[in-house]
Design a protein around this motif. Sequence first.
Motif, PDB file in Angstrom:
ATOM      1  N   GLU A  77     -21.055 -61.523  54.689  1.00  0.00           N
ATOM      2  CA  GLU A  77     -21.264 -62.518  55.740  1.00  0.00           C
ATOM      3  C   GLU A  77     -21.390 -63.889  55.079  1.00  0.00           C
ATOM      4  O   GLU A  77     -21.570 -63.968  53.861  1.00  0.00           O
ATOM      5  N   GLU A 127     -22.818 -51.919  46.471  1.00  0.00           N
ATOM      6  CA  GLU A 127     -23.540 -52.827  45.568  1.00  0.00           C
ATOM      7  C   GLU A 127     -24.698 -53.468  46.323  1.00  0.00           C
ATOM      8  O   GLU A 127     -24.500 -54.113  47.344  1.00  0.00           O
ATOM      9  N   ILE A 128     -25.903 -53.252  45.823  1.00  0.00           N
ATOM     10  CA  ILE A 128     -27.096 -53.790  46.479  1.00  0.00           C
ATOM     11  C   ILE A 128     -27.535 -55.094  45.818  1.00  0.00           C
ATOM     12  O   ILE A 128     -28.055 -55.993  46.473  1.00  0.00           O
ATOM     13  N   GLU A 149     -17.646 -67.578  52.598  1.00  0.00           N
ATOM     14  CA  GLU A 149     -17.217 -66.242  52.183  1.00  0.00           C
ATOM     15  C   GLU A 149     -16.119 -65.714  53.092  1.00  0.00           C
ATOM     16  O   GLU A 149     -16.070 -66.044  54.275  1.00  0.00           O
ATOM     17  N   ARG A 162     -22.878 -68.590  51.821  1.00  0.00           N
ATOM     18  CA  ARG A 162     -21.661 -68.664  51.004  1.00  0.00           C
ATOM     19  C   ARG A 162     -20.453 -68.832  51.909  1.00  0.00           C
ATOM     20  O   ARG A 162     -20.372 -68.189  52.970  1.00  0.00           O
ATOM     21  N   HIS A 205     -27.505 -68.264  46.427  1.00  0.00           N
ATOM     22  CA  HIS A 205     -28.297 -67.108  45.994  1.00  0.00           C
ATOM     23  C   HIS A 205     -29.751 -67.549  45.844  1.00  0.00           C
ATOM     24  O   HIS A 205     -30.043 -68.756  45.888  1.00  0.00           O
ATOM     25  N   SER A 217     -31.562 -67.105  43.198  1.00  0.00           N
ATOM     26  CA  SER A 217     -31.933 -67.275  41.791  1.00  0.00           C
ATOM     27  C   SER A 217     -32.537 -68.642  41.435  1.00  0.00           C
ATOM     28  O   SER A 217     -33.361 -68.707  40.521  1.00  0.00           O
TER      29      SER A 217
HETATM   30  C1  FA5 Z   1     -26.249 -62.890  42.806  1.00  0.00           C
HETATM   31  O1  FA5 Z   1     -26.333 -63.573  43.820  1.00  0.00           O
HETATM   32  C2  FA5 Z   1     -27.192 -63.076  41.664  1.00  0.00           C
HETATM   33  N1  FA5 Z   1     -27.963 -64.249  41.844  1.00  0.00           N
HETATM   34  C3  FA5 Z   1     -28.057 -61.818  41.543  1.00  0.00           C
HETATM   35  C4  FA5 Z   1     -28.883 -61.780  40.305  1.00  0.00           C
HETATM   36  C5  FA5 Z   1     -30.167 -62.227  40.348  1.00  0.00           C
HETATM   37  C6  FA5 Z   1     -28.325 -61.283  39.129  1.00  0.00           C
HETATM   38  C7  FA5 Z   1     -30.963 -62.193  39.217  1.00  0.00           C
HETATM   39  C8  FA5 Z   1     -29.098 -61.250  37.969  1.00  0.00           C
HETATM   40  C9  FA5 Z   1     -30.400 -61.689  38.039  1.00  0.00           C
HETATM   41  P1  FA5 Z   1     -24.355 -61.375  43.754  1.00  0.00           P
HETATM   42  O2  FA5 Z   1     -23.435 -62.479  44.098  1.00  0.00           O
HETATM   43  O3  FA5 Z   1     -23.771 -60.134  43.264  1.00  0.00           O
HETATM   44  O4  FA5 Z   1     -25.401 -61.848  42.697  1.00  0.00           O
HETATM   45  O5  FA5 Z   1     -25.241 -61.053  45.027  1.00  0.00           O
HETATM   46  C10 FA5 Z   1     -26.305 -60.161  44.968  1.00  0.00           C
HETATM   47  C11 FA5 Z   1     -26.344 -59.293  46.203  1.00  0.00           C
HETATM   48  O6  FA5 Z   1     -26.430 -60.108  47.353  1.00  0.00           O
HETATM   49  C12 FA5 Z   1     -25.071 -58.470  46.412  1.00  0.00           C
HETATM   50  O7  FA5 Z   1     -25.116 -57.309  45.653  1.00  0.00           O
HETATM   51  C13 FA5 Z   1     -25.150 -58.186  47.885  1.00  0.00           C
HETATM   52  O8  FA5 Z   1     -26.061 -57.142  48.149  1.00  0.00           O
HETATM   53  C14 FA5 Z   1     -25.723 -59.461  48.398  1.00  0.00           C
HETATM   54  N2  FA5 Z   1     -24.635 -60.355  48.829  1.00  0.00           N
HETATM   55  C15 FA5 Z   1     -23.919 -61.194  48.090  1.00  0.00           C
HETATM   56  N3  FA5 Z   1     -22.999 -61.840  48.813  1.00  0.00           N
HETATM   57  C16 FA5 Z   1     -23.136 -61.381  50.081  1.00  0.00           C
HETATM   58  C17 FA5 Z   1     -22.499 -61.654  51.333  1.00  0.00           C
HETATM   59  N4  FA5 Z   1     -21.538 -62.551  51.416  1.00  0.00           N
HETATM   60  N5  FA5 Z   1     -22.917 -61.004  52.427  1.00  0.00           N
HETATM   61  C18 FA5 Z   1     -23.919 -60.099  52.334  1.00  0.00           C
HETATM   62  N6  FA5 Z   1     -24.571 -59.798  51.210  1.00  0.00           N
HETATM   63  C19 FA5 Z   1     -24.194 -60.427  50.083  1.00  0.00           C
END
Ligand code: FA5
Length: 341
Positions: free
Chosen positions: A207, A283-284, A200, A198, A171, A173
Amino acid sequence: MLSDLDQIERTALQALESIQDEASLESWRVAHLGRSAPLMLVFDQLGKLSKEERPVIGRRANAVKNALEAAFSDRSESLRQSALQRSLQSERLDVTLPGRALPIGHLHPATISVRTIVRAFADMGFQVYRSPEAETDDYNFGLLNMPPHHPARDMYDTFYTSMPNVSLRPHTSPGQIHVMRQYAPEPIRATLPGVCYRYEQINARHETQFNQIEVLAVGKNITLGDLKGTLSDLARRLFGQEIHIRFRASYFPFTEPSAEYDFECLICNGKGCAVCAWTGWLEIGGCGMVHPIVLQNGGYDPEKFSGFAAGLGTERIMMLKHRIEDIRYFWANDMRFLEQF
Ligand code: FA5
């Protein structure tokens, strides 16, 4: 015999004048300089002549032979020149023809999406920063309040590298820590876009490689209202007033409180499809108020400073904008898909 030689010379030279091609020139050569040519018969008869006549006739015959050979080679050269001129005229290369146009590429749809979103945030005063795609365990997790063996690490199926302790970021972050450490104790309004990785289970919305934009605001008196206002405004800047969004309570170790930020699924208009897992919502991103421990790790006093953060999936936003029914199109390198943007 001398007058015969004059006649032979005249006849041959006259015949040569009308010759216009290589084949006729060769026939002329055989007829006038070949073994049975009248001139050669004169040479054959030299031995029969008297001692006095022989050198006179011989000299003259040689002179005629030389003259005919010279005329032959002049004619041959002039035919060659005119053939060359003709071919230069008829086969001329027109270098003024325009070349074949090379197809000009354009930005990849994932890049278009990142830039559009970064621009929308820039209009709200957020500056763009870059952070590394490979990070140490501390940046990926530890400094984000996920010490080793923290169960929340399970949410990030990580690709490890051959360097001990270094993994591809799952991520964006970790960029929060980099930018905070660079600017503390100044206030921050930053976006950090980039590719995440990831391990995944791939499906229509997941992806192994995807872009996120990290959003971070740190300052005095920043509230949850600022977070909701900023992300609601982003949705309207990207999709207009009509878009429906929602915030759902959630959990991230690096924010408190935490939420998921969903958009109404525009692919099925909320009816339910594979992209939104038949929920009508996509979920964005995740978001929340920066956890005090993370603020501290970034160099800010959590008693005086607060902040909000979000991590948004940019391919998913592009999918909603263009009704793309499967995220796998982005990296499949199919020109029929890529050329549509
Ligand atoms: C996170 O990665 C957190 N770091 C987000 C965050 C940042 C929370 C700052 C709080 C503060 P998450 O795993 O839900 O969260 O991913 C965030 C977004 O990335 C998802 O909602 C989705 O839009 C996108 N995402 C995550 N995994 C994938 C994937 N495998 N393929 C495509 N998009 C993805």
